[in-house]
Design an enzyme around this catalytic site. Sequence first.
Site, PDB file in Angstrom:
ATOM      1  N   GLU A  96      -7.992  -5.331   5.361  1.00 17.33           N
ATOM      2  CA  GLU A  96      -7.900  -4.992   3.937  1.00 17.33           C
ATOM      3  C   GLU A  96      -6.729  -5.705   3.269  1.00 17.33           C
ATOM      4  O   GLU A  96      -6.815  -6.102   2.108  1.00 17.33           O
ATOM      5  CB  GLU A  96      -7.748  -3.469   3.790  1.00 17.33           C
ATOM      6  CG  GLU A  96      -9.010  -2.725   4.182  1.00 17.33           C
ATOM      7  CD  GLU A  96      -8.750  -1.311   4.674  1.00 17.33           C
ATOM      8  OE1 GLU A  96      -8.143  -1.159   5.758  1.00 17.33           O
ATOM      9  OE2 GLU A  96      -9.146  -0.359   3.996  1.00 17.33           O
ATOM     10  N   ARG A 112      -2.665  -2.225  -3.257  1.00 17.90           N
ATOM     11  CA  ARG A 112      -3.865  -1.435  -3.007  1.00 17.90           C
ATOM     12  C   ARG A 112      -3.826  -0.239  -3.951  1.00 17.90           C
ATOM     13  O   ARG A 112      -2.885   0.556  -3.912  1.00 17.90           O
ATOM     14  CB  ARG A 112      -3.875  -0.952  -1.565  1.00 17.90           C
ATOM     15  CG  ARG A 112      -5.115  -0.165  -1.264  1.00 17.90           C
ATOM     16  CD  ARG A 112      -5.166   0.227   0.176  1.00 17.90           C
ATOM     17  NE  ARG A 112      -6.446   0.833   0.449  1.00 17.90           N
ATOM     18  CZ  ARG A 112      -6.857   1.137   1.657  1.00 17.90           C
ATOM     19  NH1 ARG A 112      -6.092   0.886   2.696  1.00 17.90           N
ATOM     20  NH2 ARG A 112      -8.031   1.685   1.836  1.00 17.90           N
ATOM     21  N   ASN A 140       0.882  -1.170   0.000  1.00 22.10           N
ATOM     22  CA  ASN A 140       0.000   0.000   0.000  1.00 22.10           C
ATOM     23  C   ASN A 140       0.918   1.216   0.000  1.00 22.10           C
ATOM     24  O   ASN A 140       1.429   1.622   1.040  1.00 22.10           O
ATOM     25  CB  ASN A 140      -0.888  -0.047   1.253  1.00 22.10           C
ATOM     26  CG  ASN A 140      -1.827   1.143   1.349  1.00 22.10           C
ATOM     27  OD1 ASN A 140      -1.849   2.010   0.470  1.00 22.10           O
ATOM     28  ND2 ASN A 140      -2.600   1.201   2.422  1.00 22.10           N
ATOM     29  N   ARG A 167     -10.067  15.286   7.718  1.00 18.82           N
ATOM     30  CA  ARG A 167     -10.889  15.675   6.557  1.00 18.82           C
ATOM     31  C   ARG A 167     -12.265  16.141   7.033  1.00 18.82           C
ATOM     32  O   ARG A 167     -12.800  15.595   7.998  1.00 18.82           O
ATOM     33  CB  ARG A 167     -11.063  14.479   5.610  1.00 18.82           C
ATOM     34  CG  ARG A 167      -9.817  14.155   4.818  1.00 18.82           C
ATOM     35  CD  ARG A 167      -9.968  12.867   4.025  1.00 18.82           C
ATOM     36  NE  ARG A 167      -9.069  11.838   4.514  1.00 18.82           N
ATOM     37  CZ  ARG A 167      -9.143  10.548   4.195  1.00 18.82           C
ATOM     38  NH1 ARG A 167     -10.079  10.120   3.379  1.00 18.82           N
ATOM     39  NH2 ARG A 167      -8.277   9.691   4.696  1.00 18.82           N
ATOM     40  N   LYS A 182       3.184   0.737   3.220  1.00 17.79           N
ATOM     41  CA  LYS A 182       2.801  -0.293   4.183  1.00 17.79           C
ATOM     42  C   LYS A 182       2.901  -1.635   3.467  1.00 17.79           C
ATOM     43  O   LYS A 182       2.533  -1.728   2.285  1.00 17.79           O
ATOM     44  CB  LYS A 182       1.372  -0.066   4.677  1.00 17.79           C
ATOM     45  CG  LYS A 182       1.243   1.203   5.503  1.00 17.79           C
ATOM     46  CD  LYS A 182      -0.143   1.309   6.117  1.00 17.79           C
ATOM     47  CE  LYS A 182      -0.261   2.582   6.920  1.00 17.79           C
ATOM     48  NZ  LYS A 182      -1.520   3.284   6.752  1.00 17.79           N
ATOM     49  N   HIS A 196     -12.932   2.712   0.526  1.00 17.86           N
ATOM     50  CA  HIS A 196     -12.853   1.704   1.599  1.00 17.86           C
ATOM     51  C   HIS A 196     -13.475   0.369   1.170  1.00 17.86           C
ATOM     52  O   HIS A 196     -13.901  -0.430   2.000  1.00 17.86           O
ATOM     53  CB  HIS A 196     -13.547   2.178   2.896  1.00 17.86           C
ATOM     54  CG  HIS A 196     -12.793   3.253   3.626  1.00 17.86           C
ATOM     55  ND1 HIS A 196     -13.402   4.342   4.199  1.00 17.86           N
ATOM     56  CD2 HIS A 196     -11.468   3.398   3.881  1.00 17.86           C
ATOM     57  CE1 HIS A 196     -12.496   5.121   4.768  1.00 17.86           C
ATOM     58  NE2 HIS A 196     -11.305   4.570   4.584  1.00 17.86           N
ATOM     59  N   HIS A 210     -17.011   2.103   8.793  1.00 21.51           N
ATOM     60  CA  HIS A 210     -15.540   1.986   8.836  1.00 21.51           C
ATOM     61  C   HIS A 210     -15.037   3.302   9.424  1.00 21.51           C
ATOM     62  O   HIS A 210     -15.018   4.332   8.750  1.00 21.51           O
ATOM     63  CB  HIS A 210     -15.003   1.755   7.419  1.00 21.51           C
ATOM     64  CG  HIS A 210     -13.504   1.741   7.335  1.00 21.51           C
ATOM     65  ND1 HIS A 210     -12.774   0.597   7.090  1.00 21.51           N
ATOM     66  CD2 HIS A 210     -12.601   2.733   7.469  1.00 21.51           C
ATOM     67  CE1 HIS A 210     -11.485   0.890   7.083  1.00 21.51           C
ATOM     68  NE2 HIS A 210     -11.349   2.194   7.312  1.00 21.51           N
ATOM     69  N   LEU A 211     -14.668   3.256  10.713  1.00 20.59           N
ATOM     70  CA  LEU A 211     -14.293   4.481  11.428  1.00 20.59           C
ATOM     71  C   LEU A 211     -12.820   4.416  11.810  1.00 20.59           C
ATOM     72  O   LEU A 211     -12.440   3.748  12.775  1.00 20.59           O
ATOM     73  CB  LEU A 211     -15.162   4.650  12.686  1.00 20.59           C
ATOM     74  CG  LEU A 211     -16.682   4.530  12.478  1.00 20.59           C
ATOM     75  CD1 LEU A 211     -17.417   4.626  13.811  1.00 20.59           C
ATOM     76  CD2 LEU A 211     -17.191   5.581  11.497  1.00 20.59           C
ATOM     77  N   ASP A 269      -6.610  12.497  16.696  1.00 23.51           N
ATOM     78  CA  ASP A 269      -6.605  11.152  17.271  1.00 23.51           C
ATOM     79  C   ASP A 269      -7.756  10.996  18.265  1.00 23.51           C
ATOM     80  O   ASP A 269      -7.827  11.721  19.261  1.00 23.51           O
ATOM     81  CB  ASP A 269      -5.255  10.912  17.975  1.00 23.51           C
ATOM     82  CG  ASP A 269      -5.065   9.452  18.314  1.00 23.51           C
ATOM     83  OD1 ASP A 269      -5.953   8.853  18.967  1.00 23.51           O
ATOM     84  OD2 ASP A 269      -4.024   8.896  17.922  1.00 23.51           O
TER      85      ASP A 269
HETATM   86  P1  ADP Z   1      -6.358   4.411   9.205  1.00 24.05           P
HETATM   87  O1  ADP Z   1      -7.587   5.018   8.602  1.00 24.05           O
HETATM   88  O2  ADP Z   1      -5.145   5.296   9.103  1.00 24.05           O
HETATM   89  O3  ADP Z   1      -6.096   2.966   8.800  1.00 24.05           O
HETATM   90  P2  ADP Z   1      -7.077   3.306  11.778  1.00 24.05           P
HETATM   91  O4  ADP Z   1      -8.145   2.431  11.245  1.00 24.05           O
HETATM   92  O5  ADP Z   1      -5.878   2.672  12.371  1.00 24.05           O
HETATM   93  O6  ADP Z   1      -6.639   4.420  10.766  1.00 24.05           O
HETATM   94  O7  ADP Z   1      -7.758   4.231  12.909  1.00 24.05           O
HETATM   95  C1  ADP Z   1      -7.055   5.231  13.576  1.00 24.05           C
HETATM   96  C2  ADP Z   1      -8.000   5.886  14.571  1.00 24.05           C
HETATM   97  O8  ADP Z   1      -8.420   4.880  15.507  1.00 24.05           O
HETATM   98  C3  ADP Z   1      -7.379   7.020  15.388  1.00 24.05           C
HETATM   99  O9  ADP Z   1      -8.279   8.102  15.488  1.00 24.05           O
HETATM  100  C4  ADP Z   1      -7.205   6.387  16.757  1.00 24.05           C
HETATM  101  O10 ADP Z   1      -7.308   7.318  17.781  1.00 24.05           O
HETATM  102  C5  ADP Z   1      -8.401   5.452  16.802  1.00 24.05           C
HETATM  103  N1  ADP Z   1      -8.262   4.461  17.861  1.00 24.05           N
HETATM  104  C6  ADP Z   1      -7.374   3.441  17.947  1.00 24.05           C
HETATM  105  N2  ADP Z   1      -7.531   2.792  19.128  1.00 24.05           N
HETATM  106  C7  ADP Z   1      -8.536   3.440  19.788  1.00 24.05           C
HETATM  107  C8  ADP Z   1      -9.157   3.263  21.062  1.00 24.05           C
HETATM  108  N3  ADP Z   1      -8.794   2.296  21.895  1.00 24.05           N
HETATM  109  N4  ADP Z   1     -10.154   4.112  21.403  1.00 24.05           N
HETATM  110  C9  ADP Z   1     -10.533   5.106  20.573  1.00 24.05           C
HETATM  111  N5  ADP Z   1      -9.984   5.317  19.362  1.00 24.05           N
HETATM  112  C10 ADP Z   1      -9.002   4.491  18.981  1.00 24.05           C
END
Ligand code: ADP
Length: 394
Positions: free
Chosen positions: A379, A93, A9, A241, A16, A181, A208-209, A283
């Site tokens: 993924e 990807r 990726n 975003r 990655k 996604h 997907h969050l 974050d």
């Molecule tokens: P990406 O879209 O870069 O692949 P990820 O799917 O790894 O990202 O998600 C990153 C998000 O997940 C960040 O906002 C991070 O704070 C959140 N996150 C990871 N662990 C936790 C947790 N235990 N509680 C709340 N949010 C979390």
Amino acid sequence: MADVVLVLNAGSSSIKFSAFDGGKASLPLILRGQVEGLYTAPRSLAKDAAGAEIESKSWSDNATFGHEEAIAYLIDLLRSQRGDHRLVAVGHRIVHGGMFFDRATRIDEGVMAKLQTLTPLAPLHQPHNLKAVDIVTRIRPDLPQVACFDTAFHRTQPELAQAFALPAAITDRGVRRYGFHGLSYEYIASVLPTFDAKAARGRTVVAHLGNGSSMCAMVNGRSVASTMGFTAVEGLPMGTRCGSVDPGVILYLLAELKMDAKAIEDLIYKRSGLLGVSGLSSDMRTLLASDDARAAFAIDLFTYRIARELGSLAAASEGIDAIVFTAGIGENSPDIRQRVCERAAWLGAVIDEDANRAGSACISTPSSLVSVWSIPTNEELMIARHTQALLAEA
Ligand code: ADP
């Protein structure tokens, strides 16, 4: 001797990677990691399947260590770590398959020519994705390569869901809703039958969050609508975003604030969302731990918008049997899941607070009209599966 499938990726400053044992049907993970800081402060970290560090490295030839050097390093790493293994294919990807591709495909010159034409639709990602293909072609021309798209899964959507209300001449130039996604949603669709067979056949909304966030309505495992459209900026607010804004806002930024396209791109991709609203962080962990009112507002806006999109997607699929949370926030934050489900009570979703806090897969009560799940996405495995399947076809 095992056959290794390498999954890449490639972004602008990082790659990655994951390596899977492609000789086994279940595709066990061998190692994963990333090379980051390309062209500035290059460094890499590789971990085995259990998460233990295999190798970390940094390079001092900063400005000249880029994608080519990183990929050459990865191929060497695989050779040195897994001398008994043979690299058999690379799965990439690729963010955009446009209207050309509704599934993963073996890469050849014709495919690359089509993918190059899509660069204007995803200028931040597509060129880097394709650069990785070119480099592998150059240094290992013998290796089959497979393109796996973020957009392909959404090509089953009805025409209405893919259209903007713009004149046909603009739509014909490719200005339509593609959705992203898709590899994550496809993976969830592939495992959902093992969790909830009824929901898998029925109507499910997947949230997907992560840093990037979107939602997808699926009926019988196929995408019928999604919150992301022409670019990965539509829909939900994300880490940095903005998600959907009135297009009139962009005109105001141009005409009144005299911002140019680059400044607006920077604003809507890098300075908005959770970061912009809170003024603190992109974050979610930092925001949840903060007692600053702006952090609380950013989280409220995030969950409010998820709940609104849930209603919209349930309308697109004419009902809802299940909600699935996935990706960094969706998989790890009971707090966010609970807040969204509370706002979805009108749909008949009743959360089991103990199951949710305990991190169970099923987080709804037995009497909930809508079942609610927290399911890890994968993924990279989805890309490895496509690559393995296309190799077998050859
Ligand atoms: P990406 O879209 O870069 O692949 P990820 O799917 O790894 O990202 O998600 C990153 C998000 O997940 C960040 O906002 C991070 O704070 C959140 N996150 C990871 N662990 C936790 C947790 N235990 N509680 C709340 N949010 C979390």
